[in-house]
Design an enzyme around this catalytic site. Structure first.
Site, short mmCIF file in Angstrom:
data_model
loop_
_atom_site.label_atom_id
_atom_site.label_comp_id
_atom_site.label_asym_id
_atom_site.label_seq_id
_atom_site.Cartn_x
_atom_site.Cartn_y
_atom_site.Cartn_z
N LYS A 166 -31.72 12.26 26.98
CA LYS A 166 -31.11 11.91 25.70
C LYS A 166 -32.10 12.06 24.55
O LYS A 166 -31.90 11.52 23.47
CB LYS A 166 -30.58 10.47 25.75
CG LYS A 166 -29.51 10.28 26.82
CD LYS A 166 -29.14 8.82 27.00
CE LYS A 166 -28.32 8.63 28.28
NZ LYS A 166 -28.13 7.21 28.62
N ARG A 169 -23.69 -4.35 32.36
CA ARG A 169 -22.89 -3.52 31.44
C ARG A 169 -21.41 -3.65 31.74
O ARG A 169 -21.01 -3.83 32.88
CB ARG A 169 -23.19 -2.01 31.55
CG ARG A 169 -24.55 -1.57 31.99
CD ARG A 169 -25.59 -1.86 31.07
NE ARG A 169 -26.10 -0.73 30.37
CZ ARG A 169 -27.26 -0.19 30.69
NH1 ARG A 169 -27.90 -0.53 31.76
NH2 ARG A 169 -27.74 0.74 29.91
N PRO A 197 -24.88 8.20 21.55
CA PRO A 197 -25.21 9.49 22.13
C PRO A 197 -25.63 9.43 23.59
O PRO A 197 -26.59 8.77 23.93
CB PRO A 197 -26.35 9.97 21.24
CG PRO A 197 -26.92 8.77 20.61
CD PRO A 197 -25.87 7.72 20.59
N GLU A 198 -24.89 10.10 24.41
CA GLU A 198 -25.31 10.39 25.78
C GLU A 198 -25.54 11.90 25.82
O GLU A 198 -25.54 12.54 24.78
CB GLU A 198 -24.23 9.96 26.78
CG GLU A 198 -24.03 8.44 26.78
CD GLU A 198 -23.00 7.99 27.81
OE1 GLU A 198 -22.95 8.57 28.91
OE2 GLU A 198 -22.25 7.05 27.51
N ARG A 245 -29.21 -0.72 14.15
CA ARG A 245 -29.89 -1.69 15.01
C ARG A 245 -31.37 -1.39 15.24
O ARG A 245 -32.00 -2.07 16.03
CB ARG A 245 -29.13 -1.80 16.33
CG ARG A 245 -27.78 -2.40 16.11
CD ARG A 245 -26.92 -2.34 17.32
NE ARG A 245 -27.33 -3.33 18.30
CZ ARG A 245 -26.69 -3.53 19.43
NH1 ARG A 245 -25.63 -2.82 19.71
NH2 ARG A 245 -27.08 -4.43 20.27
#
Length: 323
Positions: free
Chosen positions: A79, A313, A21-22, A163
């Site tokens: 977010k 990233r 989710p962004e 996670r």
DNA sequence: TGCAGTGTTGCTTC
DNA sequence: CGAAGCAACACTGC
């Protein structure tokens, strides 16, 4: 035409399931929550396993305080999912990477043959253990349950997170000010205009992609949308902000607004679990131009999309379209 | 087969 | 002081 692979949609009316989710994904979840659970009451906590999950207060306190709170509205800040409750309390949820929320009919979850009463949801090792489970709940991604809230009207709100990065807090209204202090402006607010963006650029130093993803500068842009925004701006992710020309800054500004708006309209577009969409039919690929398209052809010029590591990233871009 | 890759946030390090 | 690196975590793919 359906622009999404099956896994990236809300797979059933009662299941909210979106990955990585962004801003657009969180907005989609919030919109759904607003539609589905506003007006209901939180009857209590049916299940909670993670000590880490409930950070701000002890679990006992959380359990006690959330009981019988009414759900007033759901909103998004960066977010963060903020569920406003009665008595000026806010249930704050950050899904981080793999967290997702599920709204499920309670009746589907009762484990009658295990002797459970109506308010007992049976979860073993984070997995749903009821009989007659909906198909979706049997999927591996939904087998990491850490929190289950019982709602009035015979539904439960659950958090699944493989996670265990997700965070849940019960906070008071003052938390909104704390968020405002540490977060940059909302990119879709009218207050976020070209002047505002130019100031952000002026006060930034490093590379443009890092600036876009810096939550203290702008809220809600993550790895996926940063790559996509820069592609549509024709700007390489490793360009130093100081080197950007006026016309490029304008393009980036427009792209931020356009891509985020488009993504919300499409109920979110990002996915990290590439295997889930691989080989499946759907136009999802049409909305993603560079992110996770390493080695594939640029949709504009046909060149091979390149991948570099930037700021730790994965970063994808078209070496020809982006200067 | 083991280890790098996956990405968000916040903490540590330089 | 600000940027960069890494831990938290679990699973995938090479």
């Amino acid at each position: 035409m359906n622009l999404f692979a099956k896994e990236d949609r809300c797979v059933s009316p009662n299941l909210i399931k979106i990955k990585l989710p962004e801003l657009p994904e969180v907005q989609t979840i919030v919109n759904d929550l607003d539609k589905k659970i506003v007006g209901k009451k939180i009857l209590g906590v049916l299940y909670c396993d993670a000590k880490k999950l409930i950070k701000e207060s002890s679990f006992e306190k959380f359990k006690k305080e959330i009981k019988n709170k009414k759900i007033l509205k759901a909103e998004r800040r960066a977010k963060n999912i903020l569920v406003h409750l009665s008595d000026e309390k806010i249930l704050s949820v950050h899904l981080k990477m793999t967290g997702h929320l599920l709204i499920v009919k309670n009746s589907k979850l009762k484990a009658k043959n295990l002797g459970a009463t109506s308010s007992q949801i049976i979860i073993k090792n984070g997995k749903w253990a009821g009989n007659n489970l909906p198909k979706e709940l049997k999927e591996p991604k939904n087998q990491f349950i850490h929190l289950v809230l019982e709602l009035s009207g015979g539904e439960v709100l659950a958090l699944s997170d493989m996670r265990k990065f997700a965070e849940v807090k019960l906070v008071d209204n003052g938390y909104l000010r704390i968020l405002d202090q540490k977060l940059g402006p909302e990119p879709l607010d009218t207050g976020f205009d070209i002047k505002c963006f130019k100031n952000i650029i002026k006060s930034s130093k490093g590379k443009i992609k890092q600036a876009l993803m810096d939550q203290s500068k702008i809220s809600g842009i993550g790895n996926t949308y940063a790559d996509e925004i820069l592609f549509f701006s024709g700007v390489r992710p490793d360009r130093l902000v100081g080197s950007l020309k006026e016309v490029e800054i304008n393009m980036i500004f427009r792209s931020i607004k356009d891509i985020l708006k488009k993504a919300i309209k499409l109920r979110g577009t990002s996915t990290a679990d590439f295997r889930d969409t691989e080989g499946k039919e759907g136009g999802y690929q049409k909305v993603r131009y560079v992110y996770q398209r390493k080695g594939e052809k640029c949709r504009k010029c046909g060149s091979i999309i390149k991948k570099i590591k930037q700021g730790g990233r994965g970063t994808c871009f078209c070496p020809v379209c982006q200067k």
